[in-house]
Design a protein around this motif. Structure first.
Motif, PDB file in Angstrom:
ATOM      1  N   LEU A 555       0.847  -1.187   0.000  1.00 62.64           N
ATOM      2  CA  LEU A 555       0.000   0.000   0.000  1.00 62.64           C
ATOM      3  C   LEU A 555       0.884   1.239   0.000  1.00 62.64           C
ATOM      4  O   LEU A 555       2.016   1.204   0.502  1.00 62.64           O
ATOM      5  CB  LEU A 555      -0.918   0.021   1.229  1.00 62.64           C
ATOM      6  N   PRO A 556       0.391   2.351  -0.520  1.00 65.94           N
ATOM      7  CA  PRO A 556       1.165   3.600  -0.456  1.00 65.94           C
ATOM      8  C   PRO A 556       1.186   4.149   0.963  1.00 65.94           C
ATOM      9  O   PRO A 556       0.361   3.777   1.809  1.00 65.94           O
ATOM     10  CB  PRO A 556       0.405   4.522  -1.412  1.00 65.94           C
ATOM     11  N   PRO A 557       2.106   5.044   1.266  1.00 65.04           N
ATOM     12  CA  PRO A 557       2.160   5.617   2.624  1.00 65.04           C
ATOM     13  C   PRO A 557       0.891   6.339   3.025  1.00 65.04           C
ATOM     14  O   PRO A 557       0.493   6.304   4.199  1.00 65.04           O
ATOM     15  CB  PRO A 557       3.357   6.565   2.549  1.00 65.04           C
ATOM     16  N   VAL A 670      -3.480  -3.659   6.507  1.00 65.17           N
ATOM     17  CA  VAL A 670      -2.377  -4.320   5.797  1.00 65.17           C
ATOM     18  C   VAL A 670      -2.834  -5.638   5.181  1.00 65.17           C
ATOM     19  O   VAL A 670      -2.310  -6.072   4.138  1.00 65.17           O
ATOM     20  CB  VAL A 670      -1.193  -4.540   6.757  1.00 65.17           C
ATOM     21  N   ALA A 671      -3.842  -6.273   5.787  1.00 64.61           N
ATOM     22  CA  ALA A 671      -4.300  -7.564   5.271  1.00 64.61           C
ATOM     23  C   ALA A 671      -5.031  -7.440   3.945  1.00 64.61           C
ATOM     24  O   ALA A 671      -5.202  -8.444   3.235  1.00 64.61           O
ATOM     25  CB  ALA A 671      -5.219  -8.233   6.292  1.00 64.61           C
ATOM     26  N   VAL A 672      -5.453  -6.227   3.577  1.00 71.35           N
ATOM     27  CA  VAL A 672      -6.179  -6.069   2.309  1.00 71.35           C
ATOM     28  C   VAL A 672      -5.304  -6.451   1.121  1.00 71.35           C
ATOM     29  O   VAL A 672      -5.682  -7.324   0.318  1.00 71.35           O
ATOM     30  CB  VAL A 672      -6.726  -4.630   2.186  1.00 71.35           C
ATOM     31  N   PRO A 673      -4.129  -5.844   0.931  1.00 74.29           N
ATOM     32  CA  PRO A 673      -3.323  -6.249  -0.244  1.00 74.29           C
ATOM     33  C   PRO A 673      -2.548  -7.545  -0.040  1.00 74.29           C
ATOM     34  O   PRO A 673      -2.212  -8.229  -1.017  1.00 74.29           O
ATOM     35  CB  PRO A 673      -2.360  -5.072  -0.428  1.00 74.29           C
ATOM     36  N   VAL A 674      -2.230  -7.878   1.214  1.00 71.28           N
ATOM     37  CA  VAL A 674      -1.393  -9.053   1.456  1.00 71.28           C
ATOM     38  C   VAL A 674      -2.200 -10.339   1.354  1.00 71.28           C
ATOM     39  O   VAL A 674      -1.741 -11.338   0.764  1.00 71.28           O
ATOM     40  CB  VAL A 674      -0.710  -8.943   2.836  1.00 71.28           C
ATOM     41  N   LEU A 679      -6.352 -13.590  -2.889  1.00 72.04           N
ATOM     42  CA  LEU A 679      -7.536 -14.454  -2.898  1.00 72.04           C
ATOM     43  C   LEU A 679      -8.535 -14.013  -3.956  1.00 72.04           C
ATOM     44  O   LEU A 679      -9.132 -14.847  -4.662  1.00 72.04           O
ATOM     45  CB  LEU A 679      -8.183 -14.436  -1.510  1.00 72.04           C
ATOM     46  N   VAL A 680      -8.721 -12.719  -4.115  1.00 70.90           N
ATOM     47  CA  VAL A 680      -9.666 -12.232  -5.122  1.00 70.90           C
ATOM     48  C   VAL A 680      -9.159 -12.527  -6.528  1.00 70.90           C
ATOM     49  O   VAL A 680      -9.928 -12.903  -7.425  1.00 70.90           O
ATOM     50  CB  VAL A 680      -9.906 -10.720  -4.914  1.00 70.90           C
ATOM     51  N   GLN A 681      -7.878 -12.365  -6.730  1.00 68.72           N
ATOM     52  CA  GLN A 681      -7.321 -12.651  -8.055  1.00 68.72           C
ATOM     53  C   GLN A 681      -7.477 -14.113  -8.435  1.00 68.72           C
ATOM     54  O   GLN A 681      -7.786 -14.441  -9.589  1.00 68.72           O
ATOM     55  CB  GLN A 681      -5.844 -12.256  -8.089  1.00 68.72           C
ATOM     56  N   LYS A 682      -7.301 -14.988  -7.499  1.00 64.24           N
ATOM     57  CA  LYS A 682      -7.494 -16.410  -7.801  1.00 64.24           C
ATOM     58  C   LYS A 682      -8.961 -16.741  -8.022  1.00 64.24           C
ATOM     59  O   LYS A 682      -9.292 -17.659  -8.777  1.00 64.24           O
ATOM     60  CB  LYS A 682      -6.947 -17.257  -6.663  1.00 64.24           C
ATOM     61  N   ALA A 683      -9.835 -15.995  -7.369  1.00 57.88           N
ATOM     62  CA  ALA A 683     -11.259 -16.305  -7.487  1.00 57.88           C
ATOM     63  C   ALA A 683     -11.835 -15.842  -8.822  1.00 57.88           C
ATOM     64  O   ALA A 683     -12.588 -16.564  -9.486  1.00 57.88           O
ATOM     65  CB  ALA A 683     -12.026 -15.672  -6.336  1.00 57.88           C
ATOM     66  N   PRO A 725      -8.902  -5.864  -8.260  1.00 59.78           N
ATOM     67  CA  PRO A 725      -8.739  -6.794  -7.132  1.00 59.78           C
ATOM     68  C   PRO A 725      -8.654  -6.082  -5.780  1.00 59.78           C
ATOM     69  O   PRO A 725      -9.220  -6.557  -4.785  1.00 59.78           O
ATOM     70  CB  PRO A 725      -7.438  -7.527  -7.472  1.00 59.78           C
ATOM     71  N   VAL A 726      -7.945  -4.944  -5.745  1.00 58.33           N
ATOM     72  CA  VAL A 726      -7.867  -4.218  -4.477  1.00 58.33           C
ATOM     73  C   VAL A 726      -9.248  -3.709  -4.068  1.00 58.33           C
ATOM     74  O   VAL A 726      -9.623  -3.745  -2.889  1.00 58.33           O
ATOM     75  CB  VAL A 726      -6.860  -3.056  -4.601  1.00 58.33           C
TER      76      VAL A 726
END
Length: 751
Positions: A555-557, A670-674, A679-683, A725-726
């Motif tokens: 994520l950006p700062p 932090v869990a959003v992009p990590v 998971l969304v990309q695979k789905a 995805p984000v």
């Protein structure tokens, strides 16, 4: 006015409850003090009264329970410890924030500061206040909504004598204006000095409920405190001289070389020590504490004195008052009276309920009114053939004269007035007019029971010195267990109420400390340095360069900073629960959540614009105009950037509110992009992006209408943002956190 009934705490595993069936009353216009040693149950009683702890009991504040009061802070002011405010917040800022929570005008903060004497310290931080100043601030918080009742837990603990006098003066002034004051203390001298009524607790039970004058007379006792290296020798000399002079002096040897002398003076003790050459280190007048049971012992002594006086009067006029007044020729040996079961003992009102007119007639006739418990015949093997003519020859008693007892096989004879009458072992055929008739079934039940030794009638003198009719009935009838009274209703712990002005409260909370401003400055500096490094390395797109978002970072700062600000919005509430200073838990209310979401959204929006502006300005100053050109698809990129920053801020707010931790809020961001994005990309495997490519054209074909002001462009941009995805991961996370927050809110309301 406070009325507490049957306060009982829940038992702690195998230990007894900290408070057991305590009832008392604190009247308006008076200072009531709960007195007890540490662990006696004072704080537990206050927490049960304020519904902060589970247990049983009922408490009314001016006729209403606390959970039925619409605005409890306007009825009850509470001080149960240190002020749980943020240490970086100023005194005036803390009170102004609480004004918004209580729904009172902001000028009330300056008024209470003047009342408690903190005007000169209004700009001081809470973390720099001394113990005395913190107590003043706590009292100011309790008085902020101008409540009728003040409840304080040991407010003078740790204060100097000067501060204690000031605090007691404030409590006395509040009571003088018609308010109710309930406080606790462990010092009996302090209780006698400041209270109008003292309620004493010992090991969770109510020991005494007295006026302050009665408490000081029964509990406190003047004494002489003596310290000497020869304490044992001095104690022996003082005892010897007191015995010689026939004076009542009590010498108690305390721990070490300390003596407590009761019934003497400093002059007498000092002269004795001087005559015998004993060195004295301390000689002072004190007021000693006789302990929680001192008042009970004095009351028992007074009761014994009154009973003895009544007995002497009864013997003087010839009435059989006690078994000792009967002649020694009684043919039946003495036997102790059997105690009635608990719950069947007469109350004082029942015991003393004697008709005044009957007493007056008896006194006028010269024969005082007396009551004898009828003796019950006991079946013996040698008494089965006893003739029944003896009972038939009994003479009925005359009015105003006690019925003389008779022995088996012997006719009754009248006895002259003023002479004690011997007891009897036979049944009384005719009960006196003052006695309740005994049922035949009861007599048969007791008569058929086998008895090892002869019994005699036993009189049960009441408090006034007369035998009790109720006791006689209980002794002659079979014992029946009365049903136990219903337990007091349970006390449920309810969350603190929501702020009456939540948006104003949240604004003052966020701007009252420098944490938010420092976070924004740090984010802007880190973002500017990151943009310069990305521009120096090259191979970075224009959009990522302005947002200072390297490919290597999740994520950006700016997004991380917005998430941190959102997590602090609820995290600081749990670390420093100013809204629930007495409960320790912040209320999960939709109004408070809405206010926090609005304030954090505005903060995140400002942070997003400032970040892009600062990055563009720094890039222009270092590298010129070519790196600061506006991208062609600026609308979609702006929408994506704003949605990302605000979404991260909201994720921090909701996660911190659900998990009650700032760290949990930041971890959710932090869990959003990590975790979420992979998971969304695979789905979906990027199918949503391809499907949203011609979304605006398909909308125009379906509705066959032209969107005003180019609305289809904005709708298509929003769909492209969500289709990323984000965007999918952030939307799913926000939905899950919002549902969890709503479920926790509903669960607390159901409880």
């Amino acid at each position: 006015m406070i009325q507490a009934f049957g306060l009982t705490s829940n038992p702690r595993k195998e230990l007894p409850p900290a408070l057991d069936d305590v009832s008392f009353e604190a009247r308006a216009g008076r200072v009531t003090v709960l007195l007890g040693a540490p662990g006696a149950g004072k704080t537990t009683a206050l927490r049960l009264i304020l519904e902060l702890q589970q247990g049983r009991g009922v408490t009314y504040f001016r006729g209403r329970p606390l959970h039925r009061i619409a605005h409890p802070s306007r009825e009850v002011g509470i001080l149960l410890g240190d002020v749980p405010g943020h240490p970086a917040r100023t005194v005036r800022g803390h009170l102004r924030m609480l004004c918004a929570a209580a729904g009172v005008p902001v000028r009330r903060a300056d008024e209470v500061l003047e009342v408690v004497g903190l005007v000169s310290l209004r700009d001081e931080r809470l973390g720099t206040l001394s113990r005395g100043m913190d107590r003043r601030l706590g009292l100011a918080c309790a008085l902020l909504a101008d409540p009728h009742t003040l409840v304080l837990d040991d407010p003078a603990d740790g204060l100097s004598e000067r501060e204690s006098r000031w605090l007691h003066g404030m409590l006395r002034a509040h009571a003088a204006q018609g308010g109710t004051v309930l406080s606790t203390t462990s010092d009996p001298k302090e209780a006698a000095r400041i209270a109008d009524r003292v309620v004493t607790l010992d090991e969770g039970r109510l020991v005494a409920d007295q006026e302050a004058t009665d408490f000081a007379r029964t509990r406190l006792r003047p004494r002489i405190a003596v310290r000497s290296p020869h304490a044992a020798r001095l104690a022996a000399l003082l005892t010897k001289e007191a015995r010689t002079a026939q004076r009542s002096v009590e010498v108690v040897q305390e721990d070490g070389n300390r003596l407590s002398v009761y019934g003497s003076t400093c002059a007498d003790v000092g002269e004795t020590a001087f005559r015998h050459g004993i060195l004295v280190h301390q000689l002072a007048d004190e007021v000693g504490d006789m302990g929680p049971g001192a008042g009970d012992e004095l009351m028992e002594a007074q009761e014994d004195g009154r009973s003895a006086s009544k007995a002497r009067e009864a013997v003087a006029i010839g009435a059989p008052h006690t078994p000792e007044a009967e002649p020694a020729s009684s043919p039946v040996p003495r036997q102790p009276m059997e105690r009635s079961p608990r719950g069947t003992e007469p109350t004082p009102d029942e015991t003393l309920a004697e008709p005044a007119a009957s007493n007056a007639d008896d006194t006028a006739s010269g024969n005082p009114r007396t009551e004898l418990i009828p003796a019950v015949a006991e079946r013996r093997p040698d008494a089965d053939e006893a003739p029944s003519s003896a009972a038939d020859g009994a003479q009925p008693s005359t009015a105003g004269q006690a019925q003389p007892p008779s022995t088996a096989g012997q006719a009754q004879r009248p006895f002259p007035a003023g002479q004690a009458q011997p007891p009897s072992t036979a049944d009384q055929s005719q009960p006196s007019s003052d006695q309740d008739p005994q049922p035949a079934a009861d007599t048969a039940t007791l008569a058929d029971a086998p008895v090892d030794r002869p019994r005699r009638p036993v009189e049960a003198p009441t408090r006034a010195g007369h035998p009790s009719r109720k006791n006689a009935h209980h002794l002659t009838s079979p014992r029946t267990l009365r049903p136990l009274p219903a337990l007091p209703p349970p006390i449920s712990v309810r969350p603190a109420p929501s702020p009456l002005r939540p948006l104003r409260y949240e604004l003052r909370r966020a701007t009252g400390i420098s944490t938010g401003f420092v976070t924004v400055v740090v984010v802007l500096l880190v973002s500017a340095l990151t943009a310069l490094l990305l521009a120096r390395m090259g191979h970075t797109s224009q959009s990522r360069l302005l947002a200072a978002w390297p490919v290597e970072l999740p994520l950006p700062p700016a997004a991380l900073g917005a998430g941190l600000l959102g997590a602090l919005a609820f995290g600081d509430e749990f670390r420093h629960p100013a809204l629930a200073a007495d409960r320790g838990t912040v209320p999960r209310r939709l109004g408070l959540l809405t206010a926090k979401l609005l304030v954090t959204a505005f903060t995140a929006l400002m942070l997003a614009f400032l970040t892009v502006g600062c990055d563009a300005e720094v890039l222009y100053l270092v590298y010129g105009r070519e790196l600061t050109q506006v991208p062609a698809d600026w609308l979609r990129l702006s929408a994506s950037w704003i949605a990302l920053v605000i979404g991260c801020a909201w994720a921090g707010v909701l996660a911190a509110g659900v998990f009650r931790s700032t760290t949990a809020g930041l971890a959710a961001v932090v869990a959003v992009p990590v975790v979420g994005v992979p998971l969304v990309q695979k789905a979906v495997e990027s199918a949503s992006v391809r499907a949203a490519a011609g979304f605006s054209v398909r909308l125009r074909e379906v509705f066959l209408l032209q969107w005003p002001f180019g609305g289809e462009r904005y709708l298509a941009a929003a769909v492209r943002v969500i289709a990323q995805p984000v965007g999918w991961a952030l939307a799913l996370l926000l939905t899950a956190l919002l549902c969890a927050y709503l479920l926790s809110t509903l669960r607390s309301r159901v409880r």
